[in-house]
Scaffold this motif. Structure first.
Motif, PDB file in Angstrom:
ATOM      1  N   LYS A  69     -10.183 -58.685 -64.788  1.00  0.00           N
ATOM      2  CA  LYS A  69     -10.831 -58.109 -63.610  1.00  0.00           C
ATOM      3  C   LYS A  69     -11.313 -56.675 -63.818  1.00  0.00           C
ATOM      4  O   LYS A  69     -11.951 -56.110 -62.928  1.00  0.00           O
ATOM      5  CB  LYS A  69      -9.863 -58.143 -62.423  1.00  0.00           C
ATOM      6  N   SER A 267     -14.195 -48.269 -60.215  1.00  0.00           N
ATOM      7  CA  SER A 267     -14.200 -48.972 -58.932  1.00  0.00           C
ATOM      8  C   SER A 267     -15.483 -48.692 -58.165  1.00  0.00           C
ATOM      9  O   SER A 267     -16.059 -49.583 -57.532  1.00  0.00           O
ATOM     10  CB  SER A 267     -12.990 -48.552 -58.093  1.00  0.00           C
ATOM     11  N   GLU A 271     -18.169 -51.504 -57.632  1.00  0.00           N
ATOM     12  CA  GLU A 271     -18.090 -51.767 -56.197  1.00  0.00           C
ATOM     13  C   GLU A 271     -16.938 -52.704 -55.845  1.00  0.00           C
ATOM     14  O   GLU A 271     -17.043 -53.588 -54.999  1.00  0.00           O
ATOM     15  CB  GLU A 271     -19.427 -52.319 -55.678  1.00  0.00           C
ATOM     16  N   LYS A 272     -15.798 -52.526 -56.557  1.00  0.00           N
ATOM     17  CA  LYS A 272     -14.567 -53.265 -56.275  1.00  0.00           C
ATOM     18  C   LYS A 272     -13.391 -52.302 -56.396  1.00  0.00           C
ATOM     19  O   LYS A 272     -13.403 -51.425 -57.256  1.00  0.00           O
ATOM     20  CB  LYS A 272     -14.382 -54.438 -57.237  1.00  0.00           C
ATOM     21  N   ASP A 273     -12.372 -52.476 -55.554  1.00  0.00           N
ATOM     22  CA  ASP A 273     -11.201 -51.607 -55.586  1.00  0.00           C
ATOM     23  C   ASP A 273     -10.240 -52.097 -56.667  1.00  0.00           C
ATOM     24  O   ASP A 273      -9.362 -52.926 -56.412  1.00  0.00           O
ATOM     25  CB  ASP A 273     -10.506 -51.586 -54.219  1.00  0.00           C
ATOM     26  N   LEU A 274     -10.405 -51.568 -57.885  1.00  0.00           N
ATOM     27  CA  LEU A 274      -9.577 -51.985 -59.004  1.00  0.00           C
ATOM     28  C   LEU A 274      -8.177 -51.396 -58.933  1.00  0.00           C
ATOM     29  O   LEU A 274      -7.255 -51.902 -59.576  1.00  0.00           O
ATOM     30  CB  LEU A 274     -10.251 -51.579 -60.325  1.00  0.00           C
ATOM     31  N   ASP A 277      -6.672 -54.272 -56.815  1.00  0.00           N
ATOM     32  CA  ASP A 277      -6.720 -55.567 -57.492  1.00  0.00           C
ATOM     33  C   ASP A 277      -7.542 -55.463 -58.769  1.00  0.00           C
ATOM     34  O   ASP A 277      -8.721 -55.143 -58.708  1.00  0.00           O
ATOM     35  CB  ASP A 277      -7.346 -56.621 -56.557  1.00  0.00           C
TER      36      ASP A 277
END
Length: 439
Positions: A69, A267, A271-274, A277
């Motif tokens: 991910k 992130s 554009e994802k909250d690494l 998650d």
């Protein structure tokens, strides 16, 4: 470089690229990390081939631990250059009491420290770490990372191998930079996704025209070559000493802060909250295990690479398969003598030219973090914390206590920033219990 959310994502994190597209994107990431990954062992007297192999294996392990991910590449950490050089110098002194391989023991301890921090994050959450390393600390530290490498990029462009100013090198560096910028801004289609690779190829061809490329090492190299790994309990007996602990462990705050900064920036890019998650604990553990593996092979400590985040920001191709490909190529090239030799024939001004852009993107990412978190510089404590971090980190301040203890540059700047953030008035007091309570 603008990173507006309306920019089109070329490849999502779990999206598989076409074969030819994936190969070129993987090679681009390989080139982006190659200069720094090979430069660290070159400066410290380690094997560049082993650094390539360990970086590839470490990246694959990182991807596995983070469940595929987090699109990141792990390469050699600049933070440990000086400690390794000092420790290897001590190893060479018969009466120093520092045994051969101690720097690798230190590297293993660094990875173990990462893993302990990851375990603590998994048990206690991230709140305590974010309180120790808020944006006002991490942002300037990221800027120090990029700006601290600025002189390295400029020297690569301006100076020939003897260390003298060379106009030919300057022209190669700036031609490479210009090609990269033009490709990134004005190209369309697939070329717009591989501007760094296009810049390196263009700079290399220009270098051939300028007569600074020597292909003799490629001709003389063997197709298959096994590097000289340094394996514990086979090539040396690991010995732990306080010297190793005091010299290496304090520096870990730099790559830890760097890691957090990279995950926050990444992130924003993907554009994802690494952080949520797959979680900071998993990414930190992946970094730690990769560093321990590198130490067991004779390679330098690992860290996530801002250069490759810079490539992601430019290309918007986030596919994890591209990083798997880059890791596999790195391992393959580490064992292929001719390919390794070909990569080493890339003139330093070519890598310096693209590094000007990539290192600048790292520094700009730190600035962006401060802006997006609305850090108010009218508040004196914020102004003081950032100012002190920047000057100590970029200025190369250092604390030396004989040969036993050394703290300098990014490590000293990071620790100073943490302390200032905790002690300066104007910050809401948080009890020990509250620091470890998750909201």
């Amino acid at each position: 470089m603008s990173l507006k959310k309306d920019q089109k994502i070329i490849l999502g994190i779990n999206e598989k690229p076409r074969l030819e597209q994936g190969i070129l994107l993987s090679i681009q990431h390989l080139f982006a990390m190659f200069g720094a990954t090979v430069l660290v062992p070159s400066l410290t007297g380690m094997s560049p081939a082993i650094a390539l192999i360990s970086s590839g294996i470490g990246t694959l392990v990182f991807i596995l631990i983070t469940k595929g991910k987090v699109p990141s590449y792990l390469g050699s950490s600049f933070a440990f250059i000086n400690p390794i050089i000092v420790m290897k110098a001590m190893e060479a002194k018969p009466d120093s009491g520092v045994a051969f391989g101690s720097f690798l023991v230190g590297s293993f301890l660094v990875g173990f420290t990462y893993s302990l921090v990851a375990l603590l994050i998994a048990k206690a959450g991230t709140k305590w770490l974010m309180k120790l390393l808020p944006p006002i600390v991490v942002g300037p530290v990221i800027m120090v990372i990029g700006l601290g490498l600025a002189s390295t990029a400029i020297k690569m462009v301006m100076n020939n191998p003897t260390g003298d100013y060379d106009l030919t090198y300057v022209s190669i560096g700036f031609v490479t930079l210009i090609i990269t910028i033009i490709t990134a801004i004005f190209s369309r289609g697939f070329l717009s996704v591989i501007p760094v690779l296009v810049g390196i190829i263009g700079g290399y061809l220009f270098s051939i025209i300028m007569g600074v490329v020597n292909l003799d090492p490629v001709i003389e190299a063997k197709w298959f070559m096994i590097p000289e790994f340094t394996i514990p309990f086979i090539d040396y007996t690991p010995r732990l000493s306080w010297y190793v602990v005091f010299l290496m462990i304090p520096v870990t705050i730099v790559p830890i802060a760097e890691h957090i900064g990279h995950q926050l920036v990444l992130s924003k890019v993907v554009e994802k909250d690494l952080i949520e998650d797959p979680g900071l604990d998993r990414s930190m553990l992946g970094d730690g295990i990769a560093t321990m593996i590198a130490a067991c092979l004779g390679g330098p400590p690992s860290t996530t690479y801002g250069e490759n985040i810079g490539v992601l920001a430019i290309t918007r191709a986030f596919s994890i398969y591209v990083f798997i490909g880059a890791a596999c190529f790195a391992i393959l090239f580490g064992f292929c003598g001719k390919v390794s030799a070909l990569l080493t024939t890339i003139p330093t001004p070519v890598m310096g030219g693209v590094s000007i852009l990539l290192f600048g993107i790292i520094a700009s990412s730190g600035l962006r973090m401060l802006i997006e978190n609305k850090v108010d510089f009218k508040v004196k404590r914020n102004l003081i914390i950032s100012s002190v971090i920047l000057i100590i980190g970029i200025g190369g301040a250092a604390i030396h206590i004989g040969d036993l203890f050394s703290l300098e540059g990014m490590a000293l700047a990071s620790i100073t920033g943490v302390i200032l953030n905790l002690v300066l008035p104007g910050r809401e007091f948080i009890s020990f219990k509250e620091m470890f309570d998750e909201d």
